[in-house]
Structures are given as C-alpha cells and as structure tokens.
Design an enzyme around this catalytic site. Structure first.
Site, PDB file in Angstrom:
ATOM      1  N   CYS A  99      -3.844  -1.367   1.554  1.00 17.82           N
ATOM      2  CA  CYS A  99      -3.698   0.138   1.462  1.00 17.82           C
ATOM      3  C   CYS A  99      -2.916   0.665   0.270  1.00 17.82           C
ATOM      4  O   CYS A  99      -3.045   0.318  -0.739  1.00 17.82           O
ATOM      5  CB  CYS A  99      -3.698   0.848   2.827  1.00 17.82           C
ATOM      6  SG  CYS A  99      -4.344   2.463   2.710  1.00 17.82           S
ATOM      7  N   HIS A 185      -7.440  -1.298   5.902  1.00 20.01           N
ATOM      8  CA  HIS A 185      -6.332  -1.857   6.697  1.00 20.01           C
ATOM      9  C   HIS A 185      -6.956  -3.009   7.554  1.00 20.01           C
ATOM     10  O   HIS A 185      -7.124  -3.029   8.761  1.00 20.01           O
ATOM     11  CB  HIS A 185      -5.735  -0.780   7.744  1.00 20.01           C
ATOM     12  CG  HIS A 185      -4.867  -0.060   7.000  1.00 20.01           C
ATOM     13  ND1 HIS A 185      -3.390  -0.206   6.916  1.00 20.01           N
ATOM     14  CD2 HIS A 185      -5.090   1.354   6.648  1.00 20.01           C
ATOM     15  CE1 HIS A 185      -2.885   1.057   6.048  1.00 20.01           C
ATOM     16  NE2 HIS A 185      -4.093   1.921   6.030  1.00 20.01           N
ATOM     17  N   GLU A 187      -5.264  -5.561   8.628  1.00 23.12           N
ATOM     18  CA  GLU A 187      -4.097  -5.751   9.556  1.00 23.12           C
ATOM     19  C   GLU A 187      -4.123  -4.920  10.753  1.00 23.12           C
ATOM     20  O   GLU A 187      -3.235  -5.314  11.745  1.00 23.12           O
ATOM     21  CB  GLU A 187      -2.788  -5.899   8.678  1.00 23.12           C
ATOM     22  CG  GLU A 187      -1.946  -4.265   8.728  1.00 23.12           C
ATOM     23  CD  GLU A 187      -3.005  -3.552   7.889  1.00 23.12           C
ATOM     24  OE1 GLU A 187      -2.386  -2.209   7.889  1.00 23.12           O
ATOM     25  OE2 GLU A 187      -3.718  -3.679   7.181  1.00 23.12           O
TER      26      GLU A 187
END
Length: 245
Positions: A99, A185, A187
């Site tokens: 990001c 994102h 993660e």
C-alpha cells in the site's frame, strides 16, 4: 538462502507490524528488525545514517500508513526514507512494498503518486493483467483482497504492470526480479483490521462507492484473509529466490 535471513521493515503507523507474514518469516529463522518512523518526533531532522546499512538487510518490507508520500513537509523523514530506498534498490536487493510501501518505492524511483479516481476501503476483486511475461511473478486470474487507500501510484519506468481492477487500474507492479509493489493489503489479519477500524479519523476520510461499512468489515470471515496472506508469502519466496540465483 542465508542461514539467518535479515529482514527489516519500515513501519509508518503504530500497530501495523509484519502482519500475516510474521509466522512465515519466523519459519525461515529470519532475524527481524524495524524502523518505526511513527515514533520519531515530527520535527526530528533524521539522518540517513540512522537507518540500517543497506548491506545489512537481506529483505526489506515497507508497510502502509495514513500519510501521503507527498507530505514531506509534515513528515520530513519521508525524504530520508526515499533516499535510503534508492540506495537499497540500486543494489538489486529484494523488497516488498505494501500500500503506502508500494507508493513509496514507486515515488522514490520517480513515479507520481496522486489521488485515486476512486477511494477503496474493504474487500475487492483484483485481476491479473493479460500477457505478463512468464518470468514475472505469476498471480491468479483474479483474487479477493483488502483495500484501504485514497491515493495510488503510477507504474514506475521499466516496471511490469501485474494487476488491476475497475476502481484503481494500478494494483501491483514488479521491478526487475527483486521488487514487488502492492496497492492493496495482502498482509492484513483480523487483528490488524480491528486496529484499522478503531481509527475514526481515518474512516471519516473515506466516502465513495468502493467502500464497505464498518459493520460489514467487522464481520469479515477469517477465510477472507487467507488468499492475500498466501499471496504475500509467495511474493516473499519469489523475490528471495530470484535474487539468490
């Protein structure tokens, strides 16, 4: 691969650490360190020598954040971070940008970062770009991931455009064999999402058609996080393997 992989991450906001890839990296016996930019006094004149020596980092992961890469007046450390990134990337070392992290890599290399045509907040479908060269990181034809951004990057000069969706065309890129930049994102974990949703000021900045409600996001099933998490693990494995060749 080195017996003790030295992984460093740049963290821009409190609470947003390694996310889902922490366990994956620990399985590799990685030694993990961090630069916590959010903890620095705003008026601190950070010197580049205060950051790790680029030779001492085997893998760099750059996390997200609520600030703009263009807001160097309010976050003076952004200039130093970009300078350090240019040094690191010049050595052809592996890096993952998530990001804001993907925007920082792109901007450090001369690509513009600006307001996205549509803000994205929530789970969206992203699709692989057609005709990506076989030697590049290979994505599923389409996948569902967490978005949380109002700005986006241009694809850096010489990079390969990997993924897109209707709201934001530039969702992922690759530079050489060693760098992968994400607009989304991968993660994100349930715990990290809960922390994001506690930031009322950040939530208030979003209003648009590409946005899920806070209530909807709080009900996100654990299975929703897995596709992005697995994609990130594969991305880490890819840049490490390719740079070890």
């Amino acid at each position: 691969m080195k017996p003790h992989l030295k992984v460093h991450y740049f963290q821009h906001i409190a609470g947003e650490g390694f996310g889902s890839c922490y366990s994956y990296l620990k399985e590799m016996n990685a030694r993990m360190t961090a630069t916590e930019f959010f903890a620095l006094p705003v008026d601190l004149a950070l010197d580049i020598e205060a950051l790790p020596h680029v030779e001492d980092v085997d893998l760099l992961i750059i996390m997200g954040g609520t600030m703009s890469v263009n807001d160097e007046a309010n976050y003076p450390w952004l200039k130093i971070e970009k300078r350090w990134l240019r040094r690191y990337l010049a050595l052809g070392k592996p890096a993952i940008g998530l990001c804001l992290g993907g925007q920082l890599i792109a901007n450090a290399l001369g690509a513009a970062v600006s307001k996205s045509a549509a803000q994205e907040l929530g789970w969206t479908t992203v699709r692989k770009i057609n005709f990506v060269p076989d030697e590049c990181f290979q994505l599923p034809e389409q996948f569902n991931v967490m978005q949380w951004h109002s700005e986006t990057f241009e694809i850096p000069k010489g990079a390969v455009h990997l993924a897109e969706n209707e709201a934001c065309r530039n969702q992922m890129y690759q530079i050489g064999k060693n760098v992968l930049g994400f607009q989304f994102h991968p993660e994100i974990t349930p715990e990290a999402l809960a922390l994001f949703l506690e930031d009322d000021e950040e939530l208030a900045l979003f209003n648009g058609v590409c946005q899920q409600s806070e209530d909807e996001l709080k009900k996100s099933a654990k299975e929703k996080f897995l596709q992005g998490n697995q994609l990130l693990n594969k991305a880490i494995e890819y840049v490490l393997r390719k740079t070890a060749c």
